[in-house]
Design an enzyme around this catalytic site. Sequence first.
Site, short mmCIF file in Angstrom:
data_model
loop_
_atom_site.label_atom_id
_atom_site.label_comp_id
_atom_site.label_asym_id
_atom_site.label_seq_id
_atom_site.Cartn_x
_atom_site.Cartn_y
_atom_site.Cartn_z
N LYS A 152 -1.43 -0.90 -1.83
CA LYS A 152 -2.32 -1.29 -2.94
C LYS A 152 -1.69 -1.13 -4.33
O LYS A 152 -2.01 -1.88 -5.24
CB LYS A 152 -3.61 -0.47 -2.88
N ASP A 161 -12.98 -2.97 -4.84
CA ASP A 161 -13.52 -1.74 -4.24
C ASP A 161 -14.64 -1.11 -5.07
O ASP A 161 -15.67 -0.71 -4.53
CB ASP A 161 -12.41 -0.69 -4.07
P1 NAP Z 1 -5.36 7.95 -2.28
O1 NAP Z 1 -5.05 7.06 -3.42
O2 NAP Z 1 -4.27 8.44 -1.42
O3 NAP Z 1 -6.16 9.21 -2.89
C1 NAP Z 1 -6.65 10.23 -2.08
C2 NAP Z 1 -7.19 11.38 -2.94
O4 NAP Z 1 -7.62 12.40 -2.03
C3 NAP Z 1 -6.16 12.01 -3.86
O5 NAP Z 1 -6.80 12.55 -4.99
C4 NAP Z 1 -5.59 13.13 -2.97
O6 NAP Z 1 -5.07 14.20 -3.70
C5 NAP Z 1 -6.87 13.59 -2.29
N1 NAP Z 1 -6.57 14.25 -1.02
C6 NAP Z 1 -5.82 13.78 0.01
N2 NAP Z 1 -5.78 14.66 1.01
C7 NAP Z 1 -6.50 15.73 0.59
C8 NAP Z 1 -6.80 16.99 1.15
N3 NAP Z 1 -6.35 17.33 2.37
N4 NAP Z 1 -7.55 17.85 0.44
C9 NAP Z 1 -7.99 17.53 -0.80
N5 NAP Z 1 -7.74 16.35 -1.40
C10 NAP Z 1 -7.00 15.47 -0.71
O7 NAP Z 1 -6.38 7.26 -1.28
P2 NAP Z 1 -7.56 6.25 -1.68
O8 NAP Z 1 -7.09 4.86 -1.60
O9 NAP Z 1 -8.16 6.77 -2.95
O10 NAP Z 1 -8.57 6.45 -0.45
C11 NAP Z 1 -9.35 7.62 -0.34
C12 NAP Z 1 -10.40 7.45 0.75
O11 NAP Z 1 -11.28 6.40 0.41
C13 NAP Z 1 -9.78 7.07 2.11
O12 NAP Z 1 -10.39 7.85 3.09
C14 NAP Z 1 -10.16 5.63 2.31
O13 NAP Z 1 -10.43 5.35 3.66
C15 NAP Z 1 -11.45 5.52 1.50
N6 NAP Z 1 -11.64 4.15 1.00
C16 NAP Z 1 -12.72 3.45 1.49
C17 NAP Z 1 -12.93 2.15 1.07
C18 NAP Z 1 -14.12 1.40 1.62
O14 NAP Z 1 -14.18 0.18 1.48
N7 NAP Z 1 -15.08 2.06 2.22
C19 NAP Z 1 -12.08 1.54 0.15
C20 NAP Z 1 -10.99 2.29 -0.35
C21 NAP Z 1 -10.78 3.60 0.11
P3 NAP Z 1 -3.50 14.21 -4.15
O15 NAP Z 1 -3.45 13.24 -5.29
O16 NAP Z 1 -3.27 15.59 -4.52
O17 NAP Z 1 -2.71 13.73 -2.96
#
Ligand code: NAP
Length: 275
Positions: free
Chosen positions: A71, A107
Amino acid sequence: MQITGKTKITGIFGYPIEHTLSPLMHNAAFKAIGINFCYLPFRVKPENLGTAVDAIRALNIVGVNITIPHKVNVMSFLDEINEEALFIGAVNTILNKDGRLTGYNTDGRGFMKSLEENGIDIKNKKVLIIGAGGAARAVGYYICKEAASLIISGRTRQKADRLADDLRNISKCQISVTDSIEDLKSYDIIVNSTPLGLKEDDPLPVKIDNLFNHQVICDLIYKETPLIKEARKRNCKTLNGLGMLLWQGVLAFRIWTSKEPPVEIMRKALESAFI
Ligand code: NAP
């Protein structure tokens, strides 16, 4: 679906890609409204992303969705990026218009539509977002335009601070960052935007005993996470990420086809994956 010489191709680039539910939803929609489009999954390794994006032009693909892990990196291969996707710093939808590729991010709007259809009003509410990654940026972009205050809790403080600074530039909402999510009582709405809950043995993103039944608990993960199950037991209103997934797809469908998406058909197709 009958593939002919006139079939228009759409799809999704991701790695891995086998888990995606988007082909179900989009192909059902194309069929329902009788347009000659199809939607395919493309397993694109990170080192092949540039070549894959060039192929959108070369193969006259109408548009694609972009998912993990592309992305952010895909942005450097596009001709244009709309304002929302630029702010978020990530693209989940590309439109190919005569070889010119524009990146969008649907999103955040998808999340807001999901709130709306579930009767969750964030106007003047106090909202906590846990996580400060791409999804937090996408939903934060819209939440800050309506909520009274928005508090961000991120594992990496720098990322949370950056998101808070960026959101302050586009809204009058009170925005702050917290390192402690122990005392949760004052929040009206809590949004988990971390992947915690995807894996069986993940810890909960918040202490369940600290939730109260006046609160709305949202998880962006589209399956029923332990957070959602536990919050429901405490009589909280809950929302998982399936609605967001549906609506980001509805918005992408509109970008590619300029037609009104058959939302209920798309919803049923997604739900069928969980039966
Ligand atoms: P991302 O950019 O990788 O961000 C993930 C966030 O979660 C970051 O702030 C990360 O912290 C934090 N994190 C990761 N592992 C963690 C842990 N073990 N403990 C505490 N914090 C943690 O991912 P994203 O694209 O934002 O996606 C996040 C979630 O949203 C995913 O589960 C995804 O499936 C969901 N999502 C859903 C949709 C939908 O259509 N329903 C769309 C997009 C995303 P750090 O920065 O410190 O790594």
